[in-house]
Design an enzyme around this catalytic site. Sequence first.
Site, mmCIF file in Angstrom:
data_model
loop_
_atom_site.group_PDB
_atom_site.id
_atom_site.type_symbol
_atom_site.label_atom_id
_atom_site.label_comp_id
_atom_site.label_asym_id
_atom_site.label_seq_id
_atom_site.Cartn_x
_atom_site.Cartn_y
_atom_site.Cartn_z
ATOM 1 C CD GLU A 127 30.645 35.974 36.425
ATOM 2 O OE1 GLU A 127 30.929 35.158 35.536
ATOM 3 O OE2 GLU A 127 30.840 37.194 36.299
ATOM 4 C CG ASP A 185 37.565 37.744 43.027
ATOM 5 O OD1 ASP A 185 37.776 38.122 44.184
ATOM 6 O OD2 ASP A 185 38.488 37.429 42.253
ATOM 7 C CG PHE A 206 44.893 32.974 39.947
ATOM 8 C CD1 PHE A 206 44.253 32.261 38.947
ATOM 9 C CD2 PHE A 206 45.226 34.294 39.702
ATOM 10 C CE1 PHE A 206 43.941 32.839 37.738
ATOM 11 C CE2 PHE A 206 44.935 34.883 38.483
ATOM 12 C CZ PHE A 206 44.285 34.161 37.507
#
Length: 189
Positions: free
Chosen positions: A98, A102, A151
């Site tokens: 992955e 998160d 982000f």
Amino acid sequence: MTDDILKVLISENEIKQKVQELGKTISSDYEGKNVLVLGVLKGSFVFMADLIRELSIPVEVEFMAVSSYHSGVKTSGVVKIIKDIDINPQNLHILIVEDILDSGLTLSYLKGLLMQRGATDIRIATLLDKPARRIADIKADYTCFEVPDEFVVGYGLDYAEQYRNLPYVGVLKPEVYGQPAGQEKQAKG
């Protein structure tokens, strides 16, 4: 595109070095086992391509496409399988690859699903780990970098299907995704 990046968080060279190290560790850990390397699309494809080239063991490669974001920047909490695997995972050692761990909701769901289907064991390799956003009780077995709650995009990670082709991991400017500074959210599970 690079004008949208607030700062480079992890350089191309740092990524390359960590992926090489991880490939050696994984190769050693899986020596003599039937391994299926399972990439979670779309974000994992860059990391996975580089990682499997660093493996010195035979592996099968497969992909799944799942979503829990549905074009948003915050998880919906509902995992939807868009593309399932084409082979039977029974009696295989599965390494899920992955881009970022998160909330953990997607990986927790996938791990449970694959165990129900008869996998021998399941481990997780992730480029990035963002523990500050974890909701599910899950952790990666192999991690290249821990990142702060910002982000991030690049090296496969996207915002609105953009920025995946950046050779580094960068922090996206909040104004690009419509968030006031200090309220960043990552669009991954």
